[in-house]
Write an enzyme that holds these catalytic residues in place. Structure first.
Site, PDB file in Angstrom:
ATOM      1  N   CYS A  25       0.868  -1.185   0.000  1.00  0.00           N
ATOM      2  CA  CYS A  25       0.000   0.000   0.000  1.00  0.00           C
ATOM      3  C   CYS A  25       0.904   1.236   0.000  1.00  0.00           C
ATOM      4  O   CYS A  25       2.083   1.146  -0.366  1.00  0.00           O
ATOM      5  CB  CYS A  25      -0.972  -0.020   1.172  1.00  0.00           C
ATOM      6  SG  CYS A  25      -0.182  -0.037   2.794  1.00  0.00           S
ATOM      7  N   ARG A  31      -3.340  -0.797   5.269  1.00  0.00           N
ATOM      8  CA  ARG A  31      -3.908  -1.848   4.425  1.00  0.00           C
ATOM      9  C   ARG A  31      -2.982  -3.038   4.218  1.00  0.00           C
ATOM     10  O   ARG A  31      -3.410  -4.191   4.353  1.00  0.00           O
ATOM     11  CB  ARG A  31      -4.307  -1.254   3.056  1.00  0.00           C
ATOM     12  CG  ARG A  31      -5.473  -0.294   3.148  1.00  0.00           C
ATOM     13  CD  ARG A  31      -5.631   0.535   1.900  1.00  0.00           C
ATOM     14  NE  ARG A  31      -4.532   1.474   1.734  1.00  0.00           N
ATOM     15  CZ  ARG A  31      -4.355   2.265   0.699  1.00  0.00           C
ATOM     16  NH1 ARG A  31      -5.222   2.210  -0.313  1.00  0.00           N
ATOM     17  NH2 ARG A  31      -3.334   3.111   0.656  1.00  0.00           N
ATOM     18  N   ASP A 142      -8.319   3.734   1.059  1.00  0.00           N
ATOM     19  CA  ASP A 142      -7.361   4.183   2.080  1.00  0.00           C
ATOM     20  C   ASP A 142      -8.146   4.627   3.325  1.00  0.00           C
ATOM     21  O   ASP A 142      -8.921   5.584   3.259  1.00  0.00           O
ATOM     22  CB  ASP A 142      -6.571   5.356   1.479  1.00  0.00           C
ATOM     23  CG  ASP A 142      -5.569   5.940   2.458  1.00  0.00           C
ATOM     24  OD1 ASP A 142      -5.539   5.513   3.624  1.00  0.00           O
ATOM     25  OD2 ASP A 142      -4.807   6.841   2.037  1.00  0.00           O
TER      26      ASP A 142
HETATM   27  P1  4NP Z   1      -1.832   2.736   4.068  1.00  0.00           P
HETATM   28  O1  4NP Z   1      -2.530   4.062   4.667  1.00  0.00           O
HETATM   29  O2  4NP Z   1      -1.281   3.104   2.719  1.00  0.00           O
HETATM   30  O3  4NP Z   1      -2.963   1.770   3.999  1.00  0.00           O
HETATM   31  O4  4NP Z   1      -0.749   2.344   5.056  1.00  0.00           O
HETATM   32  C1  4NP Z   1      -1.890   5.306   4.701  1.00  0.00           C
HETATM   33  C2  4NP Z   1      -0.958   5.562   5.671  1.00  0.00           C
HETATM   34  C3  4NP Z   1      -0.353   6.812   5.736  1.00  0.00           C
HETATM   35  C4  4NP Z   1      -0.674   7.772   4.801  1.00  0.00           C
HETATM   36  C5  4NP Z   1      -1.605   7.509   3.818  1.00  0.00           C
HETATM   37  C6  4NP Z   1      -2.217   6.264   3.760  1.00  0.00           C
HETATM   38  N1  4NP Z   1      -0.058   9.064   4.880  1.00  0.00           N
HETATM   39  O5  4NP Z   1      -0.418   9.931   4.052  1.00  0.00           O
HETATM   40  O6  4NP Z   1       0.804   9.268   5.732  1.00  0.00           O
END
Ligand code: 4NP
Length: 175
Positions: A25, A31, A142
């Protein structure tokens, strides 16, 4: 299996040559740790823990070294699944190492495909929701900026997709 459902890259799976998967992800804190944790849980329940090597990574370096997000962990634990990952960034050599590279959404799919330089690599990269019996728009949304219900939704999507993926890989396991 529905006739439209994607096939993972298939080969005999043995203890000497376990099948290697990496969930990907953006941050590797919500995720993809959920994917890693659920797939590991399903593999353990099936008694196939020596036949699979499971990891997760992020296309960004934003959260490198961090454990899974507390809401992701809370939801997973409410379903009996522990998230044990530490965030790392996806790297080009992962395209050689893993049998299947599983991005959670189309942006991460595109970012990974931009790192590929062969058909072999490209064929290994498949959206998780290719294995979802209810794929909707093909993306795991997300949940980072939202509430707990978004994390629960992610868990449900990832769990049913991982179950289907494992079912498609099980016939390749040769004890
Ligand atoms: P992930 O979620 O991609 O599912 O781990 C996110 C975690 C952090 C961020 C965006 C999505 N961020 O912008 O820091």
């Amino acid at each position: 299996m529905s006739s439209w459902m994607k096939l993972p890259p298939l080969r005999p799976i043995t203890e000497n040559e376990p099948y290697k998967l990496v969930f990907v992800c953006l941050g590797n804190i919500c995720r993809s740790p959920t994917g890693e944790g659920i797939f590991q849980h399903l593999v353990n329940e099936s008694g196939f823990e020596n036949y699979f090597e499971i990891d997760s990574a992020g296309t960004s370096a934003f959260h490198v070294g961090q454990p899974a997000n507390s809401k992701s962990s809370q939801v997973a634990e409410s379903h009996g699944v522990k998230l044990l990952s530490r965030a790392r960034q996806f790297k080009k050599s992962d395209l050689d190492y893993y049998d299947l590279i599983i991005p959670m959404d189309k942006e991460n799919l595109e970012n990974i495909l931009a790192m590929t330089d062969s058909e072999d690599h490209k064929e290994k990269v498949q959206l998780l929701r290719e294995y979802d019996p209810k794929p909707e728009d093909g993306e795991v949304p997300d949940p980072y900026y939202g509430g707990l219900s978004g994390f629960e939704n992610v868990f449900q999507i990832v769990e049913r997709s991982c179950k289907q993926l494992l079912e498609q890989l099980k016939p390749q396991v040769s004890p």
